[in-house]
Write a protein that holds these residues in place. Structure first.
Motif, PDB file in Angstrom:
ATOM      1  N   VAL A 164       9.650   7.899  -5.648  1.00 11.72           N
ATOM      2  CA  VAL A 164       8.712   7.683  -6.630  1.00 11.72           C
ATOM      3  C   VAL A 164       8.620   8.978  -7.560  1.00 11.72           C
ATOM      4  O   VAL A 164       8.687   9.170  -8.619  1.00 11.72           O
TER       5      VAL A 164
ATOM      6  N   GLN B 256      11.636   9.184  -9.690  1.00 19.85           N
ATOM      7  CA  GLN B 256      11.334   8.459 -11.077  1.00 19.85           C
ATOM      8  C   GLN B 256      10.410   8.995 -11.994  1.00 19.85           C
ATOM      9  O   GLN B 256      10.447   9.037 -13.199  1.00 19.85           O
TER      10      GLN B 256
ATOM     11  N   GLU C 113       0.257   7.903  -2.666  1.00 16.34           N
ATOM     12  CA  GLU C 113      -0.413   6.448  -2.820  1.00 16.34           C
ATOM     13  C   GLU C 113       0.461   5.647  -3.494  1.00 16.34           C
ATOM     14  O   GLU C 113       0.433   4.434  -2.916  1.00 16.34           O
ATOM     15  N   LEU C 114       0.817   6.203  -4.212  1.00 15.34           N
ATOM     16  CA  LEU C 114       1.739   5.042  -5.420  1.00 15.34           C
ATOM     17  C   LEU C 114       3.103   4.555  -4.334  1.00 15.34           C
ATOM     18  O   LEU C 114       3.337   3.403  -4.501  1.00 15.34           O
ATOM     19  N   ALA C 115       3.716   5.449  -3.410  1.00 17.23           N
ATOM     20  CA  ALA C 115       4.637   4.952  -2.737  1.00 17.23           C
ATOM     21  C   ALA C 115       4.344   4.096  -1.681  1.00 17.23           C
ATOM     22  O   ALA C 115       5.006   3.098  -1.292  1.00 17.23           O
ATOM     23  N   ARG C 116       3.127   4.263  -1.237  1.00 17.85           N
ATOM     24  CA  ARG C 116       2.824   3.341  -0.314  1.00 17.85           C
ATOM     25  C   ARG C 116       2.449   1.916  -0.838  1.00 17.85           C
ATOM     26  O   ARG C 116       2.623   0.929  -0.443  1.00 17.85           O
ATOM     27  N   ARG C 117       1.932   1.937  -2.170  1.00 20.56           N
ATOM     28  CA  ARG C 117       1.618   0.774  -2.873  1.00 20.56           C
ATOM     29  C   ARG C 117       2.607   0.029  -3.034  1.00 20.56           C
ATOM     30  O   ARG C 117       2.654  -1.182  -3.018  1.00 20.56           O
ATOM     31  N   LEU C 118       3.718   0.695  -3.341  1.00 24.57           N
ATOM     32  CA  LEU C 118       5.170  -0.016  -3.838  1.00 24.57           C
ATOM     33  C   LEU C 118       5.982  -0.121  -2.841  1.00 24.57           C
ATOM     34  O   LEU C 118       7.185  -1.118  -3.028  1.00 24.57           O
ATOM     35  N   GLY C 119       5.602   0.241  -1.480  1.00 28.47           N
ATOM     36  CA  GLY C 119       6.567   0.106  -0.334  1.00 28.47           C
ATOM     37  C   GLY C 119       8.051   0.796  -0.478  1.00 28.47           C
ATOM     38  O   GLY C 119       8.883   0.146  -0.110  1.00 28.47           O
ATOM     39  N   VAL C 120       8.005   1.952  -1.191  1.00 32.06           N
ATOM     40  CA  VAL C 120       9.132   2.880  -1.405  1.00 32.06           C
ATOM     41  C   VAL C 120       8.912   4.037  -0.936  1.00 32.06           C
ATOM     42  O   VAL C 120       7.830   4.377  -0.531  1.00 32.06           O
ATOM     43  N   THR C 121       9.917   5.124  -0.852  1.00 35.33           N
ATOM     44  CA  THR C 121       9.792   6.345  -0.198  1.00 35.33           C
ATOM     45  C   THR C 121       8.865   7.238  -1.250  1.00 35.33           C
ATOM     46  O   THR C 121       9.333   7.061  -2.439  1.00 35.33           O
TER      47      THR C 121
END
Length: 53
Positions: A14, A17, A2-10
Motif C-alpha cells: 500500500v 502504491q 487500515e487500508l492494507a488490512r481492508r484490502l488484504g495486502v501488505t
C-alpha cells in the motif's frame, strides 16, 4: 495500516502504491500526528469522474 488490512495486502505494498500516486499528483498527503492521510487531488478526482462516464 487500515487500508492494507481492508484490502488484504501488505502495508509495504500500500505504501509503495501511495508513493506512486502522490508522485504523479493523483493524491495529496497530510500528516495528522503519527498518521499520514491521503486524499484524491483535483486531478485524481477529475480522472475518477472521467472513468465513470
Amino acid at each position: 495500516m487500515e487500508l492494507a488490512r481492508r484490502l488484504g495486502v501488505t502495508p509495504s505494498a500500500v505504501s509503495q502504491q501511495l508513493r506512486v500516486l502522490h508522485a504523479t499528483g493523483l493524491v495529496t498527503r497530510a500528516r495528522d500526528g503519527r498518521r499520514v492521510l491521503y486524499r484524491r487531488s483535483p486531478l485524481g478526482e477529475q480522472l475518477a469522474r472521467h472513468g465513470r462516464a
